[in-house]
Scaffold this active site. Structure first.
Site, PDB file in Angstrom:
ATOM      1  N   LYS A  83       0.944  -1.064   0.200  1.00 17.72           N
ATOM      2  CA  LYS A  83      -0.087   0.057   0.040  1.00 17.72           C
ATOM      3  C   LYS A  83       0.917   1.110   0.159  1.00 17.72           C
ATOM      4  O   LYS A  83       1.791   1.379   0.970  1.00 17.72           O
ATOM      5  CB  LYS A  83      -1.001  -0.157   1.432  1.00 17.72           C
ATOM      6  CG  LYS A  83      -2.255   0.590   1.234  1.00 17.72           C
ATOM      7  CD  LYS A  83      -2.991   0.454   2.383  1.00 17.72           C
ATOM      8  CE  LYS A  83      -4.533   1.257   2.353  1.00 17.72           C
ATOM      9  NZ  LYS A  83      -5.000   1.048   3.400  1.00 17.72           N
TER      10      LYS A  83
HETATM   11  C1  E4P Z   1      -8.469   1.461   4.086  1.00 18.22           C
HETATM   12  O1  E4P Z   1      -7.425   1.219   3.185  1.00 18.22           O
HETATM   13  C2  E4P Z   1      -8.278   2.770   4.585  1.00 18.22           C
HETATM   14  O2  E4P Z   1      -6.871   3.033   5.322  1.00 18.22           O
HETATM   15  C3  E4P Z   1      -9.365   2.912   5.660  1.00 18.22           C
HETATM   16  O3  E4P Z   1     -10.534   2.323   5.159  1.00 18.22           O
HETATM   17  C4  E4P Z   1      -9.574   4.358   6.033  1.00 18.22           C
HETATM   18  O4  E4P Z   1     -10.460   4.259   6.869  1.00 18.22           O
HETATM   19  P1  E4P Z   1     -10.906   5.498   8.035  1.00 18.22           P
HETATM   20  O5  E4P Z   1     -11.300   6.893   7.020  1.00 18.22           O
HETATM   21  O6  E4P Z   1     -12.303   5.265   8.769  1.00 18.22           O
HETATM   22  O7  E4P Z   1      -9.934   5.578   8.813  1.00 18.22           O
END
Ligand code: E4P
Length: 217
Positions: A83
């Site tokens: 990522k």
């Molecule tokens: C996933 O890849 C993201 O990091 C995550 O969905 C972020 O979610 P949040 O905005 O609730 O922290």
């Protein structure tokens, strides 16, 4: 539509994987902090529970640092998806890693132009954050519609991974738009199965069945 769970909680992941409905996992540094576990250990463990992609986020901000960290995480298991943040350095690293056959999830996407860049960089997944858009008074789902339109216009194969999902309506809207994947917290995924009329109907059937005095097995 694929379902990923957005957590680094191994017990939750194992429980959801047992349903057969889980296609992958996403983590981020905040979720690793919340789990209170060693990053590399927990990612390796998750990769052993779920066959699909497991996103593990690098923290370096520069191209060389991202590649160094990506090299460590991609060796953990064949289903690791690196990522990377949606920055110029992240896009450069995305191009390099995907050309080497490594899956990449480009994260922290907040505009359709950013998503266009990620597709051009060969991203496996683009993660637009819908909930964080909603938090600042914008409709996050408009972004998903725009990205779907743009990717279809040019036949980009990058999968739209709707992230920052906060409630089941986000998932319904993502399915209507034709997003490829959603990633949601465990509670939101479990909530998809809930309906008060299902509970009411089941209670009625259970009560009536008891009155028959029969057993099936
Ligand atoms: C996933 O890849 C993201 O990091 C995550 O969905 C972020 O979610 P949040 O905005 O609730 O922290």
């Amino acid at each position: 539509m694929k379902f990923f769970v957005d957590t680094a909680d191994v017990a939750d992941i194992a429980d959801l994987a047992a349903t057969g409905l889980l296609d992958g996992v996403t983590t981020n540094p905040s979720l690793i902090h919340k789990a209170g576990r060693n990053f590399l250990e927990v990612v390796k463990e998750i990769c052993g529970i779920v066959e699909g992609p497991v996103s593990a986020e690098v923290v370096a901000a520069d191209f060389e640092g991202m590649l160094r960290e990506a090299d460590v995480v991609r060796r953990l298991a064949p289903n690791v998806c690196v990522k990377l943040p949606l920055t110029m350095e992240g896009l450069k690293a995305c191009k390099r890693l995907t050309s080497e056959g490594t899956m990449v999830n480009v994260t922290l996407c907040f505009s359709a132009n950013q998503a266009l860049l990620a597709a051009k960089a060969g991203a496996t997944f683009i993660s637009p954050f819908v909930g964080r858009h909603d938090d600042v008074g914008q409709d996050g789902m408009d972004l998903i519609e725009d990205i779907r339109l743009i990717y279809d216009n040019y036949d980009f194969t990058t999968e739209i991974l709707v992230a920052s999902v906060r409630h089941p309506i986000h998932i319904l809207q993502s399915a209507r738009i034709g997003a490829d994947v959603i990633t949601a917290p465990p509670a939101v995924l479990r909530a998809l199965a809930n309906h008060p009329l299902t509970e009411k109907g089941l209670a009625q059937f259970t009560a009536d069945w008891a009155k028959t005095g029969q057993t099936i097995a």
